[in-house]
Design a protein around this motif. Structure first.
Motif, PDB file in Angstrom:
ATOM      1  N   VAL A  83     -40.278 -12.301 -12.355  1.00  0.00           N
ATOM      2  CA  VAL A  83     -39.337 -12.563 -11.810  1.00  0.00           C
ATOM      3  C   VAL A  83     -38.640 -13.861 -12.488  1.00  0.00           C
ATOM      4  CG1 VAL A  83     -38.039 -12.813  -9.848  1.00  0.00           C
ATOM      5  CG2 VAL A  83     -39.675 -11.342  -9.800  1.00  0.00           C
ATOM      6  N   LEU A  84     -37.464 -14.055 -12.906  1.00  0.00           N
ATOM      7  CA  LEU A  84     -36.569 -15.012 -13.487  1.00  0.00           C
ATOM      8  C   LEU A  84     -35.594 -15.300 -12.483  1.00  0.00           C
ATOM      9  CD1 LEU A  84     -36.574 -17.464 -15.195  1.00  0.00           C
ATOM     10  CD2 LEU A  84     -35.558 -16.342 -16.705  1.00  0.00           C
ATOM     11  N   THR A  85     -35.601 -16.592 -11.768  1.00  0.00           N
ATOM     12  CA  THR A  85     -34.303 -16.961 -11.038  1.00  0.00           C
ATOM     13  C   THR A  85     -33.498 -18.012 -11.496  1.00  0.00           C
ATOM     14  OG1 THR A  85     -35.499 -15.931  -9.133  1.00  0.00           O
ATOM     15  CG2 THR A  85     -33.551 -17.269  -8.625  1.00  0.00           C
ATOM     16  N   MET A  86     -32.078 -17.968 -11.930  1.00  0.00           N
ATOM     17  CA  MET A  86     -31.548 -19.032 -12.557  1.00  0.00           C
ATOM     18  C   MET A  86     -30.115 -19.280 -11.633  1.00  0.00           C
ATOM     19  SD  MET A  86     -31.082 -17.122 -15.958  1.00  0.00           S
ATOM     20  CE  MET A  86     -32.372 -15.853 -15.679  1.00  0.00           C
ATOM     21  N   GLU A  87     -29.390 -20.024 -11.928  1.00  0.00           N
ATOM     22  CA  GLU A  87     -28.229 -20.415 -11.464  1.00  0.00           C
ATOM     23  C   GLU A  87     -27.119 -19.218 -12.144  1.00  0.00           C
ATOM     24  OE1 GLU A  87     -25.887 -23.781 -12.228  1.00  0.00           O
ATOM     25  OE2 GLU A  87     -26.909 -24.234 -14.016  1.00  0.00           O
ATOM     26  N   TYR A  88     -26.363 -18.769 -11.264  1.00  0.00           N
ATOM     27  CA  TYR A  88     -25.451 -17.694 -11.564  1.00  0.00           C
ATOM     28  C   TYR A  88     -24.161 -18.679 -12.171  1.00  0.00           C
ATOM     29  CZ  TYR A  88     -22.235 -13.821 -11.379  1.00  0.00           C
ATOM     30  OH  TYR A  88     -21.516 -12.760 -11.841  1.00  0.00           O
ATOM     31  N   VAL A  89     -23.808 -18.249 -13.343  1.00  0.00           N
ATOM     32  CA  VAL A  89     -22.784 -18.985 -14.180  1.00  0.00           C
ATOM     33  C   VAL A  89     -21.889 -17.761 -14.621  1.00  0.00           C
ATOM     34  CG1 VAL A  89     -21.694 -20.723 -15.709  1.00  0.00           C
ATOM     35  CG2 VAL A  89     -24.124 -20.866 -14.797  1.00  0.00           C
ATOM     36  N   GLU A  90     -20.641 -17.909 -14.183  1.00  0.00           N
ATOM     37  CA  GLU A  90     -19.608 -16.647 -14.447  1.00  0.00           C
ATOM     38  C   GLU A  90     -18.817 -17.103 -15.797  1.00  0.00           C
ATOM     39  OE1 GLU A  90     -17.813 -14.074 -11.123  1.00  0.00           O
ATOM     40  OE2 GLU A  90     -17.950 -16.277 -10.406  1.00  0.00           O
ATOM     41  N   GLY A  91     -18.559 -16.158 -16.404  1.00  0.00           N
ATOM     42  CA  GLY A  91     -17.361 -16.555 -17.601  1.00  0.00           C
ATOM     43  C   GLY A  91     -16.705 -15.248 -18.149  1.00  0.00           C
ATOM     44  N   THR A  92     -16.045 -15.403 -19.215  1.00  0.00           N
ATOM     45  CA  THR A  92     -15.453 -14.382 -19.823  1.00  0.00           C
ATOM     46  C   THR A  92     -16.322 -14.012 -21.241  1.00  0.00           C
ATOM     47  OG1 THR A  92     -13.206 -14.931 -19.097  1.00  0.00           O
ATOM     48  CG2 THR A  92     -13.034 -13.603 -20.967  1.00  0.00           C
ATOM     49  N   LYS A  93     -16.443 -12.878 -21.479  1.00  0.00           N
ATOM     50  CA  LYS A  93     -17.240 -12.384 -22.414  1.00  0.00           C
ATOM     51  C   LYS A  93     -16.594 -13.015 -23.840  1.00  0.00           C
ATOM     52  CE  LYS A  93     -19.087  -8.129 -24.651  1.00  0.00           C
ATOM     53  NZ  LYS A  93     -19.397  -6.706 -24.533  1.00  0.00           N
ATOM     54  N   ILE A  94     -17.256 -13.506 -24.630  1.00  0.00           N
ATOM     55  CA  ILE A  94     -16.813 -14.402 -25.637  1.00  0.00           C
ATOM     56  C   ILE A  94     -15.778 -13.530 -26.758  1.00  0.00           C
ATOM     57  CG2 ILE A  94     -18.514 -14.110 -27.349  1.00  0.00           C
ATOM     58  CD1 ILE A  94     -18.370 -16.913 -27.975  1.00  0.00           C
ATOM     59  N   SER A  95     -16.265 -12.000 -26.781  1.00  0.00           N
ATOM     60  CA  SER A  95     -15.117 -11.118 -27.695  1.00  0.00           C
ATOM     61  C   SER A  95     -14.030 -10.633 -27.039  1.00  0.00           C
ATOM     62  CB  SER A  95     -16.300  -9.950 -28.065  1.00  0.00           C
ATOM     63  OG  SER A  95     -16.922  -9.240 -27.054  1.00  0.00           O
ATOM     64  N   ASP A  96     -13.782 -10.818 -26.085  1.00  0.00           N
ATOM     65  CA  ASP A  96     -12.631 -10.549 -25.263  1.00  0.00           C
ATOM     66  C   ASP A  96     -11.727 -11.497 -25.519  1.00  0.00           C
ATOM     67  OD1 ASP A  96     -13.910  -8.292 -24.197  1.00  0.00           O
ATOM     68  OD2 ASP A  96     -14.163  -9.565 -22.087  1.00  0.00           O
ATOM     69  N   VAL A  97     -10.746 -11.355 -26.971  1.00  0.00           N
ATOM     70  CA  VAL A  97     -10.225 -12.313 -27.137  1.00  0.00           C
ATOM     71  C   VAL A  97      -8.742 -12.548 -26.534  1.00  0.00           C
ATOM     72  CG1 VAL A  97     -11.004 -12.327 -29.638  1.00  0.00           C
ATOM     73  CG2 VAL A  97      -9.224 -10.770 -29.085  1.00  0.00           C
ATOM     74  N   GLU A  98      -8.248 -11.150 -25.945  1.00  0.00           N
ATOM     75  CA  GLU A  98      -7.128 -11.239 -25.101  1.00  0.00           C
ATOM     76  C   GLU A  98      -7.294 -11.955 -23.853  1.00  0.00           C
ATOM     77  OE1 GLU A  98      -5.908  -7.190 -24.676  1.00  0.00           O
ATOM     78  OE2 GLU A  98      -5.347  -6.960 -26.610  1.00  0.00           O
ATOM     79  N   ASP A  99      -8.394 -11.925 -23.130  1.00  0.00           N
ATOM     80  CA  ASP A  99      -8.558 -12.589 -21.913  1.00  0.00           C
ATOM     81  C   ASP A  99      -8.638 -14.012 -22.248  1.00  0.00           C
ATOM     82  OD1 ASP A  99      -8.862 -10.338 -20.579  1.00  0.00           O
ATOM     83  OD2 ASP A  99     -10.758  -9.974 -20.400  1.00  0.00           O
TER      84      ASP A  99
END
Length: 552
Positions: A230-246
């Motif tokens: 089990v590996l627990t780490m901080e949750y960091v949200e973001g936009t997928k790098i290949s979603d160029v329109e977003d």
């Protein structure tokens, strides 16, 4: 365990046997005898797709094996590499009750350890799956090793070992050695990837290396809520790098983003010596402020200082379009044999660079160059050092992501700019100046020496004192062999004609005697062509590597 391994062996054999037989037919047209047959690129690509389907059918271990093979152009043709690069570690997650048992066995009751825990996995992979939970009011990501994967992997590793002697019979000697080293590397790699303690260590080290870089974000690990499974780490949200329109919607400069990504990998590979080795778009995200987030450090690697130095030399050689320097760097890194024909390799490098230029002569596409090099490596074939193979793979994937962000991305300009800013190419620049100064000095000396010699030679020509003598020294052994072959061919022809005549107009016994003589002459003639010592063998070219060895 052994029974499971035997059963898996039968399943694996069923999946792979048709392709092995097809490969055997390619090497020997009728499997046990006959010559090779040519296989088109389309046929190889179709076989690669079939093999890819088999790997997906066989499950986690073989998906990982395919991912490893996609970094080894010394073992597989480029068509297989292209297909295997599409392998995404994305499979449906296991049931929550089974995953929950793993978490509670290692950390304790879920309800007591975590404030909240969403039992719907946000991602599933062949070896693990990720959930979102909360601790002390903060969201965390919990990566859990897939339940029951250990016995399956152990059984499959046995199958791989049992299969090696069989595979050796279907491939050449050079690739047999490569396959054996890959089996060792694969076993080590998959065991490391199943151990989340190692992943946490790599994550912590890379996070520390980017501590002062505000453009890069590596999630922090939570050691007290982590274990081997089990590996627990901080949750960091973001936009997928290949979603160029977003990304465009967020107003992010994609050219700057691509440059940041490239520079981060250059830092990891040529400076830090430890790098995130799985940079496909699913593992890279972008926050609203343009910060790049790295996920999943299960696949990571290290680069020793010698390889770091040679990678720098390789980048600089590509930028200077110096094919000799490119070849020297490849030889010294161990990716190209010193015995390879430098003229042929230089032509390939020149074509690769020319093909990569595009409309602007200063624009390069390193991915295309590496693919050309990989094709050549397969043709020779050679064995790549494991970590260097991973570096080559990372370079191609990162360059592909950068081009997705900016179609005109200048990889070499960014790389050389970074290396120059970090002071990593100062010595190379001094060497370049010294080499050019030496060339200028030699050119000046030639200008002084040549005119008097040229005038003297022209005077001799004018007076008719110059003669040209050409001598041809035949190799008597070669002519003896040719004469012997002519005699044997004549005797074979005469014996065959005699056997035919005797069979038609005399007894069968006399015809058999003539046929036996014809067989004897035919075998003798065949053996004269099979003896390598009677042929003309090409010798390896003199290389800079050998010159350096002599000077030592």
């Amino acid at each position: 365990m052994m029974f499971r391994a035997y059963r898996r062996f039968v399943v694996v054999a069923y999946q792979f046997l048709p392709l092995l037989l097809a490969y055997a037919r390619d090497r020997k047209r009728f499997v046990f005898f006959g010559g090779r047959r040519q296989v088109s690129s389309e046929v190889r690509r179709a076989r690669a797709r079939s093999l890819l389907s088999s790997l997906l059918t066989l499950g986690p271990t073989f998906i990982k094996l395919g991912q490893l093979l996609s970094t080894r152009p010394d073992v597989l043709p480029s068509e297989y590499i292209d297909e295997f690069e599409r392998l995404q570690d994305d499979v449906p997650p296991a049931r929550w009750d089974a995953a929950k048992a793993v978490v509670e066995a290692d950390l304790g009751p879920v309800d007591e350890v975590f404030e909240t825990f969403d039992d719907e996995a946000i991602s599933g992979a062949s070896l693990g799956q990720v959930y979102v939970a909360s601790v002390d009011g903060e969201k965390v990501a919990v990566k859990v090793r897939r339940p029951g994967v250990e016995p399956l992997v152990e059984a499959d590793l046995r199958v791989v070992r049992w299969s090696l002697p069989i595979l050796m019979r279907f491939v050449g000697q050079a690739r047999s050695f490569s396959l054996e080293t890959i089996a060792d590397e694969f076993e080590r790699t998959i065991r490391e990837e199943m151990d989340y303690r190692r992943e946490r260590e790599m994550l912590v080290e890379i996070r520390e290396n980017f501590a002062d870089n505000e453009r890069i974000r590596v999630p922090a690990a939570i050691p007290e809520l982590s274990s081997q499974r089990v590996l627990t780490m901080e949750y960091v949200e973001g936009t997928k790098i290949s979603d160029v329109e977003d990304l465009d919607g967020l107003g992010i400069d994609r050219t700057e983003l691509a440059e940041t990504l490239q520079r981060s990998y250059l830092q990891m590979i040529v400076q830090d010596g430890v790098f995130h080795a799985d940079p496909h778009p699913g593992n890279l995200a972008v926050r609203d402020d343009g910060t790049i987030v790295f996920y999943d450090f299960g696949m990571s690697g290290r680069v020793d200082p010698f390889i770091q130095e040679k990678i720098i030399e390789f980048y600089m050689a590509i930028a200077a379009q110096d094919t000799d320097a490119i070849l020297d760097a490849l030889i010294e890194m161990g990716t190209l044999s010193p015995e390879a024909d430098r003229d042929v390799m230089a032509n390939i490098m020149e074509l690769a660079i020319a093909d990569a230029r595009g409309e602007d002569i200063e624009q390069y596409r390193v991915q295309q160059i590496i693919e050309q090099v990989e094709d050549t490596i397969y043709d020779f074939p050679l064995r790549l050092p494991p970590n260097l193979a991973l570096v080559l793979r990372v370079a191609t994937v990162v360059e592909g992501v950068c081009v997705t962000l900016d179609s005109n991305f200048d990889f070499i300009s960014v790389a050389t700019g970074y290396l120059r800013e970090e002071g990593l190419i100062e010595q190379s620049a001094r060497d370049f100046v010294a080499d050019r100064a030496d060339e200028v000095r030699q050119f000046g000396e030639s200008l002084v020496r040549v005119p008097p010699k040229l005038e003297s030679t022209l005077d001799d020509l004018d007076r008719g004192n110059v003669t040209l003598k050409v001598e041809f020294e035949p190799d008597e052994r070669t002519f003896d062999v040719l004469a012997k072959r002519l005699v044997l061919a004549a005797l074979l022809t005469a014996a065959l004609i005699s056997a035919s005549v005797l069979y038609a107009f005399a007894t069968t016994t006399t015809a058999a005697v003539a046929l036996a003589l014809a067989t004897l002459f035919g075998v003798s003639l065949w053996r004269s062509f099979r003896r390598r010592r009677q042929g003309i063998d090409a010798q390896p070219q003199f290389t800079r590597q050998r010159l350096r060895e002599r000077e030592k």
